[in-house]
Scaffold this motif. Structure first.
Motif, PDB file in Angstrom:
ATOM      1  N   ALA A 306      10.451   4.560  23.316  1.00 11.32           N
ATOM      2  CA  ALA A 306      11.497   3.970  24.027  1.00 11.32           C
ATOM      3  C   ALA A 306      11.100   3.069  25.314  1.00 11.32           C
ATOM      4  CB  ALA A 306      12.566   4.800  24.555  1.00 11.32           C
ATOM      5  N   ARG A 307       9.994   3.564  25.973  1.00 13.00           N
ATOM      6  CA  ARG A 307       9.461   2.700  27.016  1.00 13.00           C
ATOM      7  C   ARG A 307       8.870   1.775  26.788  1.00 13.00           C
ATOM      8  NH1 ARG A 307       7.668   8.243  28.795  1.00 13.00           N
ATOM      9  NH2 ARG A 307       9.274   9.136  30.250  1.00 13.00           N
ATOM     10  N   GLU A 308       7.997   1.728  25.783  1.00 15.21           N
ATOM     11  CA  GLU A 308       7.205   0.650  25.107  1.00 15.21           C
ATOM     12  C   GLU A 308       8.265  -0.115  24.544  1.00 15.21           C
ATOM     13  OE1 GLU A 308       3.902  -1.568  24.340  1.00 15.21           O
ATOM     14  OE2 GLU A 308       4.052   0.374  25.483  1.00 15.21           O
ATOM     15  N   ALA A 309       8.993   0.068  23.868  1.00 18.51           N
ATOM     16  CA  ALA A 309      10.013  -0.956  23.410  1.00 18.51           C
ATOM     17  C   ALA A 309      10.790  -1.874  24.640  1.00 18.51           C
ATOM     18  CB  ALA A 309      11.349  -0.132  22.455  1.00 18.51           C
ATOM     19  N   ALA A 310      11.097  -1.018  25.702  1.00 18.24           N
ATOM     20  CA  ALA A 310      11.638  -1.630  26.887  1.00 18.24           C
ATOM     21  C   ALA A 310      10.943  -2.749  27.537  1.00 18.24           C
ATOM     22  CB  ALA A 310      12.065  -0.500  27.858  1.00 18.24           C
ATOM     23  N   ARG A 311       9.396  -2.059  27.448  1.00 15.80           N
ATOM     24  CA  ARG A 311       8.304  -3.303  28.131  1.00 15.80           C
ATOM     25  C   ARG A 311       8.366  -4.261  27.251  1.00 15.80           C
ATOM     26  NH1 ARG A 311       5.650   1.737  29.491  1.00 15.80           N
ATOM     27  NH2 ARG A 311       4.406   1.965  27.892  1.00 15.80           N
TER      28      ARG A 311
END
Length: 344
Positions: A306-311
């Motif tokens: 989720a963090r990678e997708a947000a970045r």
């Protein structure tokens, strides 16, 4: 995940609760000259004042009117009170009749019975290792039944009554102290009736056994309430896997008391039965730990994804247009007349 300090506190509370439960046979043994029904009645009667004092100290009364307005939940509380009363009576009788080892076996079997209830009543699906644990536990009961020529009914009765109690409590949905208070409130009048009946017949041990016995009977409520409160405090601080492993402390202490203090017989066939039950619990604990680790790993992976997708989403956004600064704002009045003149 709870903070590390909270987990340490929960571990202390949980250990204390299960150690007290494991050592309770010593307490009931001190009252061994009395009938189990009288000990049970005092345990139920003195639990209510203890619960009332705790509720008063915590100022937690608001749940009572809501519960009274729900007949279905009241009915479930009545079932809980009845089932746990049967469990308490059997346990006190077993301890004072020289069956501490069989009582401990009942609480070793209890997790396996709870799993079976999950399948039969709640339609839960078991993992392969859970099926293995239930099968090994069933084999243990069969081994002991064949060896002794009778079913270990004390162990099974304790396991089934406590598992039923846990199952019904899911429908009540009351916290530890509230549930304990509601159940003891329903136990109080029947307990008082038993004590009045024994007193009228001149068979009450409360007045005939001296001050020491009187204090022990009054202390039944405290001995019942304190480990329950400690358990409630640990349940909100510890993961279920840790709490599940702590629950084996109580029957382990009971087993040690039966073997080393009360010197009950432990023939080879009983060792074989206990060995199979312990094997089942090892399989069950391993499965619980493995499942918890897999769940934590999946959660961490999901968070990282989720963090990678947000970045990536943030990087793909077009650059924002800068807002007008003070200089362009100051220039605006000068250009305005020119624009007006051009239009005219």
């Amino acid at each position: 995940m709870p903070p590390q300090s909270d987990q340490r506190t929960g571990l202390v509370y949980g250990t204390a609760a299960y150690v007290v439960w494991g050592l309770l046979p010593l307490y009931w043994h001190l009252l061994g000259d009395l009938a189990p029904a009288e000990i049970l009645a005092h345990r139920m009667a003195w639990s209510l004042p203890v619960a009332a004092v705790i509720l008063a100290c915590m100022r937690r009364w608001s749940w009572i009117p809501e519960l009274v307005r729900q007949p279905r939940r009241l009915g479930l509380v009545l079932v809980c009170a009845t089932v746990i009363s049967v469990n308490w009576f059997l346990y006190i009788w077993a301890v004072n009749s020289g069956h501490v080892l069989e009582a401990s076996l009942g609480y070793f079997i209890n997790p396996l019975v709870s799993i079976a209830f999950g399948v039969l009543v709640l339609r839960e699906r078991l993992r392969p290792l859970q099926w293995t644990a239930v099968g090994v536990g069933t084999a243990a009961v069969v081994v002991m039944a064949v060896a002794y020529g009778k079913v270990p009914w004390i162990s099974l009765a304790l396991a089934f009554t406590f598992a039923t109690y846990g199952l019904v409590k899911k429908g009540v949905k009351l916290d530890g102290i509230e549930g304990f208070s509601a159940e003891t409130a329903m136990q109080f009048l029947p307990a008082l009736g038993i004590l009045v009946y024994l007193g009228a017949r001149g068979e009450a041990g409360f007045t005939s056994g001296g001050v020491g016995q009187m204090l022990l009977l009054m202390g039944c409520g405290v001995a019942t309430a304190l480990p329950l409160i400690a358990f409630g405090a640990s349940a909100v601080r510890l993961p279920l896997t840790v709490l599940g492993m702590l629950q084996y402390l109580a029957p382990t202490f009971q087993f040690a008391l039966g073997l080393l203090v009360f010197h009950e017989e432990m023939p080879p066939e009983r060792w074989a039965g206990f060995g199979l039950v312990w094997l089942a619990l090892v399989v069950l604990t391993y499965d619980a730990i493995r499942t918890a680790r897999s769940a934590r790993t999946a959660l961490v992976t999901a968070r990282e994804t989720a963090r990678e997708a947000a970045r990536e989403a943030t990087a793909a956004l077009p650059p924002q247009t800068s807002r007008p600064g003070p200089e362009s704002a100051a220039a605006a009045p000068e250009t305005a007349p020119e624009l007006g003149a051009a239009k005219s």
